[in-house]
Design an enzyme around this catalytic site. Sequence first.
Site, short mmCIF file in Angstrom:
data_model
loop_
_atom_site.label_atom_id
_atom_site.label_comp_id
_atom_site.label_asym_id
_atom_site.label_seq_id
_atom_site.Cartn_x
_atom_site.Cartn_y
_atom_site.Cartn_z
N GLU A 1 0.69 -1.29 0.16
CA GLU A 1 -0.09 0.07 -0.04
C GLU A 1 0.93 1.11 0.12
O GLU A 1 1.90 1.41 0.53
CB GLU A 1 -0.88 0.05 1.30
CG GLU A 1 -2.05 -1.01 1.49
CD GLU A 1 -2.77 -1.05 2.66
OE1 GLU A 1 -3.34 -2.01 2.93
OE2 GLU A 1 -2.53 0.10 3.47
N CYS B 1 3.30 8.27 1.33
CA CYS B 1 3.66 7.40 2.48
C CYS B 1 4.13 6.02 1.66
O CYS B 1 3.19 5.44 1.08
CB CYS B 1 2.77 7.17 3.42
SG CYS B 1 2.88 5.86 4.49
N CYS C 1 5.25 -7.30 7.75
CA CYS C 1 6.15 -7.09 8.99
C CYS C 1 6.29 -7.90 9.97
O CYS C 1 5.34 -8.82 10.22
CB CYS C 1 5.71 -5.49 9.45
SG CYS C 1 6.96 -4.67 10.77
N CYS D 1 3.27 -5.61 16.23
CA CYS D 1 2.77 -4.56 17.00
C CYS D 1 1.13 -4.73 17.12
O CYS D 1 0.83 -5.05 15.85
CB CYS D 1 2.88 -3.14 16.82
SG CYS D 1 4.65 -2.72 16.64
N CYS E 1 -1.40 -2.64 15.11
CA CYS E 1 -1.17 -2.42 13.64
C CYS E 1 -1.64 -3.36 12.63
O CYS E 1 -1.35 -4.33 12.84
CB CYS E 1 0.20 -2.27 13.33
SG CYS E 1 0.89 -2.27 11.87
N GLY F 1 5.70 -2.48 6.76
CA GLY F 1 7.19 -2.87 6.79
C GLY F 1 7.81 -1.77 7.92
O GLY F 1 7.52 -0.82 8.26
N GLU F 2 8.88 -2.60 8.55
CA GLU F 2 9.80 -1.71 9.34
C GLU F 2 11.06 -1.72 8.48
O GLU F 2 12.07 -2.62 8.15
CB GLU F 2 10.13 -3.00 10.48
CG GLU F 2 11.46 -2.36 11.49
CD GLU F 2 11.29 -0.76 11.85
OE1 GLU F 2 10.40 -0.44 12.21
OE2 GLU F 2 12.38 -0.27 11.63
N SER G 1 10.51 6.19 9.52
CA SER G 1 9.80 5.70 10.87
C SER G 1 10.31 4.34 11.33
O SER G 1 10.33 3.43 10.34
CB SER G 1 8.56 6.05 10.57
OG SER G 1 7.57 5.33 11.91
N SER H 1 8.54 5.41 16.64
CA SER H 1 7.33 4.96 17.18
C SER H 1 7.55 4.64 18.74
O SER H 1 7.75 3.49 18.87
CB SER H 1 6.67 3.68 16.14
OG SER H 1 6.56 4.25 14.92
N LEU H 2 6.90 5.39 19.57
CA LEU H 2 7.15 5.28 20.92
C LEU H 2 5.93 4.40 21.86
O LEU H 2 6.01 3.60 22.02
CB LEU H 2 7.61 6.60 21.65
CG LEU H 2 8.17 6.64 22.73
CD1 LEU H 2 9.56 5.89 22.65
CD2 LEU H 2 8.61 8.23 23.21
N HIS H 3 4.92 5.28 21.19
CA HIS H 3 3.52 4.73 21.75
C HIS H 3 3.34 4.40 23.11
O HIS H 3 2.19 3.93 23.56
CB HIS H 3 3.20 3.55 20.85
CG HIS H 3 3.12 3.95 19.49
ND1 HIS H 3 2.80 5.28 19.04
CD2 HIS H 3 3.66 2.82 18.47
CE1 HIS H 3 2.96 5.20 17.47
NE2 HIS H 3 3.29 3.67 17.27
N ASN I 1 -6.02 4.55 14.93
CA ASN I 1 -7.18 4.01 14.11
C ASN I 1 -7.49 2.52 14.58
O ASN I 1 -6.57 1.80 14.78
CB ASN I 1 -6.20 3.97 12.86
CG ASN I 1 -6.05 5.33 12.02
OD1 ASN I 1 -7.13 5.91 12.11
ND2 ASN I 1 -4.87 5.62 12.07
N CYS J 1 -1.83 2.58 6.94
CA CYS J 1 -1.38 1.51 6.00
C CYS J 1 -1.56 0.12 6.59
O CYS J 1 -1.70 -0.20 7.98
CB CYS J 1 0.04 1.63 5.72
SG CYS J 1 0.38 2.46 4.40
N1 SAH Z 1 7.38 0.18 11.10
C1 SAH Z 1 7.64 1.31 11.07
C2 SAH Z 1 6.86 2.23 10.02
C3 SAH Z 1 5.60 1.94 9.71
S1 SAH Z 1 4.18 1.80 10.70
C4 SAH Z 1 7.16 1.95 12.44
O1 SAH Z 1 6.50 1.09 13.16
O2 SAH Z 1 7.43 2.99 12.87
C5 SAH Z 1 3.93 3.78 10.83
C6 SAH Z 1 3.60 4.44 11.75
O3 SAH Z 1 2.32 4.10 11.94
C7 SAH Z 1 4.11 3.71 12.97
O4 SAH Z 1 4.06 5.03 14.22
C8 SAH Z 1 2.90 2.76 13.58
O5 SAH Z 1 3.16 2.79 15.06
C9 SAH Z 1 1.67 3.63 13.08
N2 SAH Z 1 0.57 2.89 13.53
C10 SAH Z 1 0.52 1.62 12.95
N3 SAH Z 1 -0.98 1.22 13.27
C11 SAH Z 1 -1.49 2.30 13.70
C12 SAH Z 1 -3.01 2.42 14.15
N4 SAH Z 1 -3.60 1.41 14.26
N5 SAH Z 1 -3.30 3.67 14.46
C13 SAH Z 1 -2.38 4.75 14.67
N6 SAH Z 1 -0.92 4.47 14.35
C14 SAH Z 1 -0.56 3.14 13.94
FE1 SF4 Z 2 5.40 -3.24 11.70
FE2 SF4 Z 2 5.40 -0.77 12.16
FE3 SF4 Z 2 3.08 -2.20 12.25
FE4 SF4 Z 2 4.86 -2.21 14.16
S1 SF4 Z 2 4.00 -0.55 13.53
S2 SF4 Z 2 3.83 -4.00 12.97
S3 SF4 Z 2 6.65 -1.99 13.08
S4 SF4 Z 2 4.64 -1.86 10.46
#
Ligand code: SAH
Ligand code: SF4
Length: 345
Positions: free
Chosen positions: A90, A103, A110, A114, A117, A157-158, A189, A212-214, A288, A331
Amino acid sequence: MTDIKSLYLSELQNFITENGFPKFRAKQIHDWLNKGVTYFDEMHNLPKNLIEFLSASCYISVANIEKKLTSRYDKTVKYLFRLYDGEFVETVVMSYHHGYSICVSTQVGCKMGCTFCATGKSGFSRSLSASEILAQIESAQRDLGVRISNIVLMGMGEPLDNYDNVVRFLRLVSSEQGLNIGMRHITLSTCGLVPKIYDLANEELAITLSVSLHAPDDETRSKTMPVNNTYPLKDLIKACRDYFDKTGRRISFEYAMIDGVNDSDECAKKLAALLNGLNCHINLIPVNSVKGSSFKKSKLERQRAFINILEKKGIAATVRRTLGSDINASCGQLKRNHTDKEGGI
Ligand code: SAH
Ligand code: SF4
């Protein structure tokens, strides 16, 4: 077969001359590839024997539009691209007053898992080549008839789990002979692969690193991000401080706000303490909702209270505007819907 679009111009020149063709042909081929040509016989200014040689020894990566969705609320466009082997990724194009931002995905799926995600939930197929990351931009530009000026590596992806191809992509896309999108207009990211953050700091790329801290503590973070068990926050923040010291580039942190999970006043205070003294910016993103997960976005009043605490502690933070909310613009979601319908994952 050689992945010709992943070669730097100097490598293409070597490849061409080693095979008995004059060096200037490399630049001609390179220009065609930049224009997004996908067949060698469209390269009209090349002699027949060179076209035959290229067709027999090389391939041109593609990102073919399988599906395209345009938001009714804003100009966000989301693509599902089909790659040469039938895999899908995507890509999202967003329109801002300062231009178009894309993007891109760096892997099919991946490995990081997480829990919030959609991509993480779909498992991992393979990494993308540098040319496949480029092809997403070229296909989108051609389809929309616009020039894209900003790139975020925040799709599926990472990126740091596909380190060599991603660094190659960054050098290719920013080169003057390439799409010429400056490093300062690129954000990468990562979920926090600590050793690779140290490596990246040594590459001398003027990109923005987004982490991506969260969560503000290991206990909360490990619950949603398994990577935290391998690289806990102490090590991650140390790597971020080192990254800033080496590159002078301000770090950006992503913090998806999840109702009742990481959005309390206490979390905000812990977050401020964790990032104390680091030159950074926090992007707060209301999470999301994703199929198969019960997470809900934080309420508006929580978002406000959280940001107020950060600001009082001197930490710059903004709540990110969500674009394309009607087209699954975060994504991983479009692909999931697509493959679900096909009886996939
Ligand atoms: N793998 C990398 C980059 C792709 S994800 C990473 O994790 O940083 C891009 C961003 O979208 C990251 O900050 C990820 O934590 C965030 N993300 C993934 N799923 C999400 C969701 N459901 N709501 C909000 N942000 C989300
Ligand atoms: Fe992979 Fe980034 Fe999604 Fe985590 S948030 S599963 S590292 S794409």
